[in-house]
Write an enzyme that holds these catalytic residues in place. Structure first.
Site, PDB file in Angstrom:
ATOM      1  CE1 TYR A   1      -3.940  -2.049  -0.081  1.00 24.45           C
ATOM      2  CE2 TYR A   1      -2.775  -3.349   1.563  1.00 24.45           C
ATOM      3  CZ  TYR A   1      -3.807  -3.218   0.659  1.00 24.45           C
ATOM      4  OH  TYR A   1      -4.703  -4.242   0.466  1.00 24.45           O
TER       5      TYR A   1
ATOM      6  CG  PHE B   1     -10.266  -1.422  10.844  1.00 31.39           C
ATOM      7  CD1 PHE B   1     -10.124  -1.125   9.495  1.00 31.39           C
ATOM      8  CD2 PHE B   1      -9.453  -0.745  11.754  1.00 31.39           C
ATOM      9  CE1 PHE B   1      -9.223  -0.161   9.053  1.00 31.39           C
ATOM     10  CE2 PHE B   1      -8.551   0.226  11.338  1.00 31.39           C
ATOM     11  CZ  PHE B   1      -8.429   0.515   9.994  1.00 31.39           C
TER      12      PHE B   1
END
Length: 357
Positions: A68, A357
């Site tokens: 990323y 998450f």
């Protein structure tokens, strides 16, 4: 042929303010459609949507380190748990006895006390994201995902002398025996305290449990104070592979940098390179005597040159400009600018995100 999920959170920043961010999760591309630009397209659309909603940054957890960075995300927090040899630790070092009481708690109690307690704690440490209702439901077994097996943890709360809950711990004990002798490991699943007194009381409880020889804290802040409570701190060992945790991508620089509080007053001009254009440009950060910051564009000479990913490393105080300069990730355009940046961005506690998450 791919999935992408955005969750609205707020992110704690140095000084206790909350920054609206999007949490990116459930990213996938089916194997038959890899290398076609699907991830790039989903990420671009997701970040554009976040900007349109007024979210000043994006955050995610990355399973693979190198994926990323190409989209402007950089490690902003670290985590690293530890394990305690209970017998070698010899209990707590001498200290105040405390004036509160410990009480067993139910999962309903955890859902009732936990959210407010957690919100109080996370204002003191940058890097934490909000816990929505579904997070607490999952932690307490009210909501169990298909395929998961739920084992209810033990919960204990600490009430101060005024009867207010200022600490909460949940844990599981494996009940292991070795050669006919109890040899259990206790695993802490959540530990939230608002005062040193509550922290000390809850650790005294954990260290006093019969048959428990090892306490594991799988995820802890890099500067967690708990090991300092032990009579013998050598009984604490870091768990393997401490690593980066939350990745941060800045989207609105004036909002993101103005949200936090700074350690000292000063002025810094940053030349930021962002191929995707979100924070590209020359920005002046002016910090007042009260620690508040104000960011504007400027045509004046820059002091530091860096890209958007590198700036994200600095934003929460988890990295230093001096170290980044040594790695060649920051170019000092004015002598002493790295030291100025470190004086401004310094945080009293290491940033930490206790949730995934």
């Amino acid at each position: 042929m791919g999935t992408f999920r955005g969750i609205s959170f707020d992110l704690s920043v140095p000084g206790g303010a909350m920054l609206p961010v999007v949490g990116i999760s459930s990213i996938s591309v089916v194997p038959t459609h890899r290398r076609r630009g699907l991830l790039k397209a989903m990420m671009a659309q997701g970040l554009r949507s976040a900007v349109a909603r007024g979210e000043a940054a994006a955050v995610l957890h990355s399973a693979e380190y190198g994926v990323y960075g190409r989209y402007g995300f950089a490690p902003a927090t670290r985590h690293g748990g530890f394990t305690v040899d209970v017998r070698a630790g010899r209990g707590l070092r001498p200290g105040p006895a405390g004036t509160g009481i410990l009480q067993p708690a139910t999962m309903e109690d955890v859902r009732r006390f936990g959210p407010a307690l957690f919100d109080r704690v996370r204002r003191s440490r940058a890097g934490a994201v909000s816990r929505p209702d579904w997070n607490w439901q999952a932690r307490t077994g009210e909501s169990v995902r298909p395929g998961e097996t739920w084992t209810e943890p033990t919960a204990v709360v600490y009430r101060d002398v005024h009867g207010q809950v200022s600490g909460l711990v949940t844990y599981r004990v494996d009940g292991k025996w070795t050669d006919g002798v109890p040899d259990s490991t206790l695993t802490v699943t959540d530990l939230i305290t608002t005062t040193p007194e509550a922290l000390r009381a809850l650790w005294r409880h954990l260290l006093s449990l019969d048959w428990v020889h090892t306490i594991d804290v799988p995820d802890a802040a890099p500067d967690d104070p708990a090991p300092l409570l032990l009579a013998d701190a050598r009984a604490v060992r870091p768990l393997p592979h401490p690593a980066d945790c939350l990745r941060l991508r800045l989207l609105d620089l004036p909002v993101a940098l103005a949200a936090r509080t700074y350690a000292t007053e000063g002025r810094l001009v940053l030349e930021v390179a962002d191929p995707d254009g979100h924070v590209d440009g020359r920005w002046q950060l002016h910090v007042a005597a009260d620690g508040s910051g104000h960011v504007t564009t400027t045509d004046g000479p820059a002091h530091l040159a860096l890209d958007a990913t590198t700036l994200a490393m600095l934003c929460l105080g988890g990295e230093t400009a001096a170290r980044l300069k040594g790695a060649g990730l920051v170019e000092e355009l004015r002598p002493g600018a790295a030291a100025t940046a470190d004086a401004l961005f310094r945080a009293s506690l290491a940033p930490w995100c206790p949730d995934h998450f």
